[in-house]
Design a protein around this motif. Structure first.
Motif, PDB file in Angstrom:
ATOM      1  N   CYS A  66       0.874  -1.171   0.000  1.00 27.85           N
ATOM      2  CA  CYS A  66       0.000   0.000   0.000  1.00 27.85           C
ATOM      3  C   CYS A  66       0.914   1.224   0.000  1.00 27.85           C
ATOM      4  O   CYS A  66       1.575   1.520   0.987  1.00 27.85           O
ATOM      5  CB  CYS A  66      -0.910  -0.009   1.222  1.00 27.85           C
ATOM      6  SG  CYS A  66      -2.071   1.361   1.219  1.00 27.85           S
ATOM      7  N   MET A  67       0.990   1.898  -1.143  1.00 30.15           N
ATOM      8  CA  MET A  67       1.936   2.995  -1.325  1.00 30.15           C
ATOM      9  C   MET A  67       1.245   4.343  -1.102  1.00 30.15           C
ATOM     10  O   MET A  67       0.282   4.677  -1.768  1.00 30.15           O
ATOM     11  CB  MET A  67       2.530   2.935  -2.739  1.00 30.15           C
ATOM     12  CG  MET A  67       3.692   3.890  -2.958  1.00 30.15           C
ATOM     13  SD  MET A  67       3.217   5.545  -3.468  1.00 30.15           S
ATOM     14  CE  MET A  67       2.836   5.284  -5.186  1.00 30.15           C
ATOM     15  N   HIS A  68       1.761   5.070  -0.111  1.00 29.57           N
ATOM     16  CA  HIS A  68       1.268   6.420   0.176  1.00 29.57           C
ATOM     17  C   HIS A  68       2.213   7.478  -0.374  1.00 29.57           C
ATOM     18  O   HIS A  68       1.823   8.617  -0.567  1.00 29.57           O
ATOM     19  CB  HIS A  68       1.104   6.616   1.686  1.00 29.57           C
ATOM     20  CG  HIS A  68       0.166   5.640   2.304  1.00 29.57           C
ATOM     21  ND1 HIS A  68      -1.195   5.689   2.130  1.00 29.57           N
ATOM     22  CD2 HIS A  68       0.395   4.543   3.073  1.00 29.57           C
ATOM     23  CE1 HIS A  68      -1.766   4.685   2.768  1.00 29.57           C
ATOM     24  NE2 HIS A  68      -0.819   3.972   3.348  1.00 29.57           N
ATOM     25  N   ASP A  69       3.474   7.072  -0.590  1.00 29.10           N
ATOM     26  CA  ASP A  69       4.514   7.979  -1.067  1.00 29.10           C
ATOM     27  C   ASP A  69       5.480   7.143  -1.900  1.00 29.10           C
ATOM     28  O   ASP A  69       5.975   6.114  -1.422  1.00 29.10           O
ATOM     29  CB  ASP A  69       5.222   8.597   0.134  1.00 29.10           C
ATOM     30  CG  ASP A  69       6.339   9.559  -0.236  1.00 29.10           C
ATOM     31  OD1 ASP A  69       6.696   9.647  -1.436  1.00 29.10           O
ATOM     32  OD2 ASP A  69       6.862  10.221   0.666  1.00 29.10           O
ATOM     33  N   GLY A  70       5.762   7.574  -3.119  1.00 29.21           N
ATOM     34  CA  GLY A  70       6.643   6.827  -4.007  1.00 29.21           C
ATOM     35  C   GLY A  70       8.022   6.562  -3.437  1.00 29.21           C
ATOM     36  O   GLY A  70       8.717   5.641  -3.859  1.00 29.21           O
ATOM     37  N   ARG A  71       8.422   7.339  -2.429  1.00 23.25           N
ATOM     38  CA  ARG A  71       9.732   7.130  -1.814  1.00 23.25           C
ATOM     39  C   ARG A  71       9.815   5.793  -1.064  1.00 23.25           C
ATOM     40  O   ARG A  71      10.893   5.314  -0.765  1.00 23.25           O
ATOM     41  CB  ARG A  71      10.066   8.296  -0.891  1.00 23.25           C
ATOM     42  CG  ARG A  71      10.419   9.557  -1.684  1.00 23.25           C
ATOM     43  CD  ARG A  71      10.197  10.827  -0.876  1.00 23.25           C
ATOM     44  NE  ARG A  71      10.457  12.008  -1.677  1.00 23.25           N
ATOM     45  CZ  ARG A  71       9.619  12.513  -2.571  1.00 23.25           C
ATOM     46  NH1 ARG A  71       8.464  11.923  -2.805  1.00 23.25           N
ATOM     47  NH2 ARG A  71       9.917  13.593  -3.269  1.00 23.25           N
TER      48      ARG A  71
END
Length: 144
Positions: A66-71
């Motif tokens: 679950c990606m909230h920020d590409g970093r």
């Protein structure tokens, strides 16, 4: 700079020209690298948030994140806070970041954006004293 200071500086340069040449060469190489090291990684902000699937090449292994920020994709193998990062390349289509997680290893990650929902990831390094290498496709598959 006053005339006396300028004169003193010129005498120092004449007395040790090799030393000053070496310092100038190091600064000439280091300055662009240091400037590049503080990249913004804006390309990663262009990836859509949501549920992403990592499809590992050469293996049937798949993982969902679950990606909230590409970093988050930079440290796939070292998912811990507090790692030092150095931006090697920061362009609209690709980022390359080297990082060190003190006491737990290091890595170098390349992420190439194909669209806001598809990217290619390559990362390798050392984790818990063992080498790792991941070559994967990142694909957004839905919402979290």
């Amino acid at each position: 700079m006053t005339t006396s200071l300028l004169s003193r500086f010129m005498r120092m340069v004449k007395a040790q020209p090799g030393r000053w040449l070496a310092i100038a060469a190091v600064l000439g190489v280091a300055a662009p690298a240091l400037a590049q090291g503080s990249g913004s990684l804006a390309m990663l902000d262009g990836l859509d948030q949501g549920l992403w699937e990592l499809r590992m090449r050469g293996a049937e292994k798949r993982e969902r994140i679950c990606m909230h920020d590409g970093r988050q994709f930079i440290q796939i193998e070292h998912r811990q806070p507090g790692c030092d990062r150095f931006v090697v390349k920061d362009t609209p289509k690709e980022v390359i970041v080297q990082y060190t997680c003190h006491g737990n290893g290091y890595g170098r990650t390349s992420i190439r954006k194909e669209s806001s929902e598809l990217a290619q990831l390559k990362t390798q390094g050392i984790s818990n004293g063992r080498p790792f290498s991941i070559d994967a496709e990142l694909r957004r598959v839905g919402s979290c």
